[in-house]
Design a protein around this motif. Structure first.
Motif, short mmCIF file in Angstrom:
data_model
loop_
_atom_site.label_atom_id
_atom_site.label_comp_id
_atom_site.label_asym_id
_atom_site.label_seq_id
_atom_site.Cartn_x
_atom_site.Cartn_y
_atom_site.Cartn_z
N TRP A 135 -7.55 6.31 1.94
CA TRP A 135 -8.01 5.84 0.61
C TRP A 135 -7.44 4.45 0.33
O TRP A 135 -8.16 3.55 -0.14
N GLY A 136 -6.16 4.26 0.62
CA GLY A 136 -5.54 2.96 0.39
C GLY A 136 -6.10 1.88 1.29
O GLY A 136 -6.36 0.76 0.85
N ARG A 137 -6.30 2.20 2.56
CA ARG A 137 -6.80 1.21 3.51
C ARG A 137 -8.24 0.81 3.19
O ARG A 137 -8.62 -0.36 3.32
N GLU A 138 -9.07 1.77 2.77
CA GLU A 138 -10.48 1.49 2.55
C GLU A 138 -10.74 0.72 1.26
O GLU A 138 -11.50 -0.27 1.27
N THR A 139 -10.15 1.15 0.16
CA THR A 139 -10.48 0.51 -1.13
C THR A 139 -9.26 0.33 -2.02
O THR A 139 -9.40 0.26 -3.25
N ALA A 140 -8.06 0.24 -1.43
CA ALA A 140 -6.83 0.04 -2.22
C ALA A 140 -6.75 1.07 -3.34
O ALA A 140 -6.49 0.74 -4.49
N LEU A 147 0.82 -1.20 0.00
CA LEU A 147 0.00 0.00 0.00
C LEU A 147 0.86 1.26 0.00
O LEU A 147 0.53 2.25 -0.67
N ALA A 148 1.97 1.24 0.73
CA ALA A 148 2.84 2.41 0.78
C ALA A 148 3.45 2.71 -0.58
O ALA A 148 3.53 3.87 -1.01
N ALA A 149 3.90 1.66 -1.29
CA ALA A 149 4.48 1.86 -2.61
C ALA A 149 3.45 2.45 -3.57
O ALA A 149 3.75 3.37 -4.33
N ARG A 150 2.24 1.89 -3.53
CA ARG A 150 1.18 2.43 -4.40
C ARG A 150 0.82 3.85 -3.96
O ARG A 150 0.55 4.72 -4.80
N GLN A 173 -15.32 5.04 -2.85
CA GLN A 173 -13.90 4.87 -2.55
C GLN A 173 -13.51 5.24 -1.12
O GLN A 173 -12.60 4.62 -0.55
N PRO A 174 -14.16 6.23 -0.49
CA PRO A 174 -13.82 6.49 0.91
C PRO A 174 -14.65 5.69 1.90
O PRO A 174 -14.46 5.80 3.10
N GLN A 175 -15.60 4.90 1.39
CA GLN A 175 -16.48 4.07 2.24
C GLN A 175 -17.25 4.92 3.25
O GLN A 175 -17.19 4.69 4.46
N PHE A 176 -18.00 5.87 2.73
CA PHE A 176 -18.89 6.70 3.54
C PHE A 176 -20.27 6.04 3.64
O PHE A 176 -20.82 5.60 2.63
N ASP A 200 -8.55 1.51 17.78
CA ASP A 200 -7.17 1.93 17.98
C ASP A 200 -6.26 1.36 16.90
O ASP A 200 -5.35 2.04 16.41
N LEU A 201 -6.49 0.10 16.54
CA LEU A 201 -5.62 -0.54 15.55
C LEU A 201 -5.81 0.09 14.17
O LEU A 201 -4.83 0.25 13.43
N TYR A 202 -7.05 0.45 13.83
CA TYR A 202 -7.27 1.12 12.54
C TYR A 202 -6.51 2.44 12.49
O TYR A 202 -5.80 2.74 11.52
N ALA A 203 -6.66 3.25 13.53
CA ALA A 203 -5.99 4.56 13.54
C ALA A 203 -4.48 4.39 13.52
O ALA A 203 -3.76 5.17 12.86
N LEU A 204 -3.97 3.39 14.22
CA LEU A 204 -2.53 3.13 14.21
C LEU A 204 -2.07 2.67 12.83
O LEU A 204 -1.00 3.08 12.35
N PHE A 205 -2.88 1.86 12.16
CA PHE A 205 -2.57 1.42 10.80
C PHE A 205 -2.47 2.63 9.87
O PHE A 205 -1.53 2.75 9.07
N ILE A 206 -3.45 3.53 9.97
CA ILE A 206 -3.46 4.73 9.11
C ILE A 206 -2.24 5.60 9.39
O ILE A 206 -1.56 6.07 8.46
N GLY A 207 -1.93 5.83 10.66
CA GLY A 207 -0.77 6.66 10.98
C GLY A 207 0.52 6.04 10.48
O GLY A 207 1.38 6.73 9.91
N ASN A 208 0.66 4.73 10.67
CA ASN A 208 1.87 4.05 10.22
C ASN A 208 1.98 4.06 8.70
O ASN A 208 3.06 4.30 8.14
N LEU A 209 0.87 3.78 8.02
CA LEU A 209 0.88 3.79 6.55
C LEU A 209 1.17 5.18 6.02
O LEU A 209 1.93 5.34 5.04
#
Length: 416
Positions: A139-144, A106-109, A202-205, A328-337
């Motif tokens: 955007w990447g986490r929700e729908t690649a 995801l980071a490379a994309r 794409q943002p899963q609203f 918490d894990l979702y927010a940590l995933f987003i921050g790390n990504l």
């Protein structure tokens, strides 16, 4: 066309027959007929009062039937499933959430998309004050980055869940909001593709979030979160901005918490200044330092695996990300990504420990035991959020144990 029962007596008899029938005897064709009656006699009058025209309503439900493949359905004449003890080992180390391969991909994309949309992202950053790396990460986490197929009709999913699910009121409101989107001409029913939970585009609203936060950034007159990347990224930025994003602040930092500093200090209600945490001996990992201009700003301890995993200090922006997905894990995933996209690296320094063989029901039992002792665990749901983690740490310290702030089979036995 929406069918109606011939007479009130027929409807009453039909409903009584369904209620009297055992769960397995309720036929889908009978439930489908009741669904069509519900659309016409229950949902449409309320939609009409909310300004939805007959033409919009008819267009939205043309050819719509129930989606029987969705989870959490409770057809008329059946009872919601009773809670059962889980027999599978669903509770795992939080580290399982952070697939290094997935994060790297995801980071490379994300870096590629950052270059492709650099001018658009710069304009969005200027308007909303949210760094582009966070928009790309969500955007990447929700729908690649829009690559994930979203095949479901949002109208069908929401209608099914509003008619027969364990949370009918919630989905009824979302369905009415979806009809408002169609009524406003923002999207046609066929365009409104969503997840199996009704989250769209794409943002899963959810529809209610669309009405609050979706924006037209490409200037075509419609907030198109299905096919427009500018609208998608700007809508995510608007969501974060409206929910309190603090411009000029990061999301958080991985740190080392020294021995003797309790892990039971988590949560936004126990915030302290970075200078105070630093005074406790907490330091950033890998020789990094805190920005001296930020030392007076508040930060919160985060130990998602207690002392058995990486440790963090997070800012208020971390909790803004949690409003997108309350985990918490979702927010940590987003921050790390986001860090990986912007800086090219982001592997955690701390190792994720192994929680051993535990079921979510085991964790829920621990939570109930702590509640009985007067601790606020945030609910006995089998998911150890920060209130559960710090309650474990406080209970351990009170009993003369070294606080680990995380459930384990040994602690489960001690709490029985």
């Amino acid at each position: 066309m929406i069918a109606r029962p011939a007479t009130l007596l027929a409807l009453v008899c039909f409903g009584l027959a369904l209620l009297a029938a055992p769960a397995g005897a309720v036929s889908r064709s009978s439930v489908e007929r009741q669904f069509q009656s519900w659309l016409a006699d229950d949902l449409y009058p309320e939609a009409s009062r909310r300004g939805i025209s007959a033409a919009t309503f008819r267009n939205a439900f043309q050819g719509i039937s129930l989606d029987w493949n969705l989870a959490g359905l409770v057809p008329p004449g059946t009872a919601p499933p009773k809670h059962r003890r889980q027999t599978q080992a669903e509770f795992r180390s939080p580290g399982a959430y952070f697939s290094q391969r997935r994060l790297a991909t995801l980071a490379a994309r994300g870096r590629s998309e950052a270059k492709r949309w650099s001018q658009t992202i710069a304009r969005i950053e200027a308007r909303y004050g949210v760094p582009g790396r966070f928009l790309l990460a969500i955007w990447g986490r929700e729908t690649a980055f829009g690559a994930v197929s979203i095949p479901n009709s949002a109208i069908r999913v929401l209608a099914t869940k509003a008619f027969m699910s364990t949370r009918k009121d919630l989905f009824r409101g979302e369905l009415l909001d979806a009809l408002r989107i169609v009524q406003r001409g923002e999207a046609t029913p066929s365009m409104m593709k969503g997840s199996a939970a009704g989250a769209m585009g794409q943002p899963q609203f959810m529809p209610s979030s669309y009405l609050k936060y979706a924006v037209d950034f490409d200037g075509n007159g419609h907030a198109d979160i299905w096919t427009s990347v500018p609208d998608t990224l700007a809508s995510i930025a608007n969501f974060l901005n409206e929910n309190g994003w603090q411009s000029g602040r990061d999301w958080g930092f991985e740190v080392r918490i020294p021995a003797g500093v309790s892990c039971a200090q988590e949560g936004p209600d126990r915030a302290r200044s970075l200078a105070q945490w630093k005074g406790e001996g907490i330091r950033r990992v890998a020789g990094r330092t805190f920005d001296p201009t930020q030392l007076g700003r508040s930060a919160m301890m985060l130990v998602p695996a207690g002392t058995e995993g990486p440790e963090f200090l997070v800012t208020g922006n971390f909790y803004v990300i949690k409003k997108y997905n309350n985990s918490d894990l979702y927010a940590l995933f987003i921050g790390n990504l986001a860090d990986r996209i912007a800086y090219g690296s982001g592997n955690f320094v701390g190792d994720w420990g192994d929680v051993g063989h535990m079921l979510r029901s085991d964790v829920a039992t621990m939570q109930r035991a702590l509640q009985a002792k007067g601790y606020d665990v945030g609910g006995a749901d089998g998911l150890p959020g920060f209130k559960t983690r710090r309650s474990i740490g406080e209970w351990q310290a009170k009993g003369g144990l070294n606080p680990t702030c995380f459930p384990s089979p040994e602690l489960s036995r001690r709490l029985r």
